[in-house]
Enzyme design. Structure first.
Site, short mmCIF file in Angstrom:
data_model
loop_
_atom_site.label_atom_id
_atom_site.label_comp_id
_atom_site.label_asym_id
_atom_site.label_seq_id
_atom_site.Cartn_x
_atom_site.Cartn_y
_atom_site.Cartn_z
N ASP A 15 0.82 -1.22 0.00
CA ASP A 15 0.00 0.00 0.00
C ASP A 15 0.85 1.26 0.00
OD1 ASP A 15 -2.19 -1.78 0.30
OD2 ASP A 15 -1.98 -1.71 2.47
N GLU A 188 -11.56 1.10 -3.37
CA GLU A 188 -10.81 1.59 -2.21
C GLU A 188 -9.56 2.32 -2.70
OE1 GLU A 188 -10.36 -2.19 -0.30
OE2 GLU A 188 -8.57 -2.73 -1.45
#
Length: 517
Positions: A15, A188
């Site tokens: 991420d 997301e």
């Protein structure tokens, strides 16, 4: 022409989020249940990175007590505005519990960072910050669409203004976009940018597994309407098949260099020995350009490669770090992590200078607790790790040794207890003793050599006089594809009294980790 190798940060560093401050680049990644939280890296050329610390390195910032495996700190975003660094992230408390969002600030990226500023009424995960040209600031996140979900894990991206002086969200929430792909669940990882007078909203769709992807939309106005690119997804590897060396590409952020180039950082995995990802999700770099107002990722190829042309930035290497930690400094080196927030004085670099002392705790590494464990990431497909341990167990409950860890239910433990050394495989929460050798002595040398999915365990009473404890052990249980979850493999030192009170300890003289070419 000069090239670089992917991943730019190997091992369990997923991420990624990036920002540039003049000629300096900073990047953060997720840390889940490990402490300290949110490792932060620094680069001057986008290729060579060095860790400069952790954003969440104090107990007051991060209470991970009881946090399950693969929960905790998700998907941080780093931004810089008017002399201040901001890191915003999600804290997932439990498997099904609250998702709480907060941000911290710092004037120096090496810290100290502030205590968390918790934001009320902030649904979803993967928060991001955006600073507009008019001085107003906004956050984005994901949530279930207000009208309800049309299919499982159906989300939308929303926007709201944030008052950074009052440290709270203000005004209405705006629904921005439900993604580009029909029934592509788990919208997301939203990031908002303003480029050439247009607002661009980049997100991830399809979940963080094999079908991961990056999509993008744009609008003339920050609140929308957002129109998706006809070329969506702008990046994915799911069409390449599971045999391709880089898979599950997604969750991206972009940066514009001082020389006008655009680059994307994203997560991906390198499976080996079949579709098994022991290293977890890593950080990769890929070039991008703009055509007709839309991004083109790695023009002419459209994929992330293991080797590519370097950015047009001066090569800026950092000094290499030693492979062996002799525990001679006053603080732990940056590669070391605890499982959850460390409670109690169970470790010391001062009790015996030149050694790491681990006191035995009642807690074990087979529980959702804070065991006496200090570990680092496995960062290479092939590697060797070794240590020298001094330990005198006083009863059969007391053990110490090394652990290869995926979760509390999937791990390998090499444990020394009274009169024996044991290799224990833990799969799906069940222990199996793979090997047991008689051993007597205060000092034992332990070594693990790994060749893809072949894990080999050795011990010695005297330096370099290695005896095989167990060889060619199948390491696939350390993959998320077997164990589940979102993290990669850790390897480290461990001591426990298995539920009994103890004042005993184990001393580790050094810990060496080296890649095997």
């Amino acid at each position: 022409m000069a090239t670089f190798r992917n991943p730019i940060i190997s091992g369990f560093y997923p991420d990624p989020s990036i920002c540039r401050v003049n000629n300096e680049y900073y990047l953060v990644t997720s840390s889940f249940e490990y402490f300290p939280g949110v490792p932060i890296f620094h680069s001057r050329d986008l290729v060579n990175w060095r860790q400069i610390g952790y954003v969440l390195d104090r107990e007051s910032q991060l209470n991970l007590d009881g946090t399950p495996n693969s929960r905790g700190i998700y998907a941080p975003t780093i931004r810089y505005h008017n002399g201040v660094f901001y890191m915003i992230t999600t804290f997932v408390e439990s498997a099904s519990g609250a998702r709480k969002n907060f941000y911290v600030t710092a004037e120096n990226p090496e810290g100290p960072w502030s205590d968390p500023i918790w934001l009320d009424d902030y649904p979803g995960i993967d928060p991001s910050l955006f600073f507009d040209e008019d001085g107003r600031a906004y956050v984005t996140g994901n949530r279930k669409p207000p009208r309800g979900q049309d299919y499982p894990k159906h989300n939308e991206i929303w926007l709201q203004e944030i008052d950074l002086e009052k440290k709270k969200l203000v005004g209405p929430k705006y629904s921005l976009w439900e993604g580009a792909l029909k029934n592509a669940h788990a919208q997301e990882a939203s990031h908002l940018y303003k480029i050439n007078e247009m607002y661009y909203l980049m997100i991830a769709e399809g979940g963080t597994g094999f079908t991961h992807s990056v999509t993008i939309a744009r609008s003339e106005y920050i609140t929308g309407p957002y129109i998706g690119a006809k070329t969506n997804p702008i990046l994915t590897h799911r069409h390449l098949g599971k045999a391709y060396p880089i898979t599950n590409v997604g969750h991206a952020d972009i940066v514009n260099t001082q020389n006008g180039e655009w680059w994307m950082v994203c997560l991906a995995s390198r499976p080996y020995g079949g579709y098994f990802r022991n290293l977890g999700r890593e950080t990769f770099l890929v070039p991008m350009s703009w055509e007709d107002g839309w991004p083109v990722i790695n023009p002419g190829k459209g994929i992330v490669e293991l080797e590519g042309l370097r950015p047009n930035l001066k090569d800026s290497k950092w000094p290499t770090k030693p492979a062996c930690d002799h525990f001679e400094s006053s603080t732990l080196q940056m590669q070391w992590n605890f499982i959850r927030t460390p409670r109690g004085n169970f470790w010391s670099l001062h009790e015996r200078p030149g050694y790491l002392r681990l006191f035995l705790k009642e807690e074990t590494i087979m529980e959702e607790s804070n065991p006496s464990f200090i570990g680092r990431r496995q960062q290479h497909v092939n590697f060797a790790a070794r240590t020298k341990m001094e330990f005198i167990p006083s009863n059969n409950f007391e053990v110490a040794g090394v652990v290869l860890l995926q979760s509390k239910d999937y791990q390998f433990r090499v444990e020394y207890s009274i009169g024996k050394l044991s290799l224990i495989k833990r799969e799906n929460g069940i222990d199996q003793i793979l090997a047991g050798h008689l051993f007597e002595g205060e000092t034992v040398y332990l070594k693990i050599e790994v060749y893809e999915q072949s894990y080999n365990f050795y011990y010695a009473k005297f330096p370099e006089e290695w005896i095989a404890l167990c060889t060619n052990v199948n390491g696939r249980i350390l993959s998320t594809d077997v164990a589940g979850g979102f993290v990669g493999t850790f390897i480290g030192m461990y001591a426990s009294s298995n539920g009994k009170k103890s004042s005993n300890y184990a001393d580790f003289d050094y810990f060496e980790y080296t890649p095997i070419e």
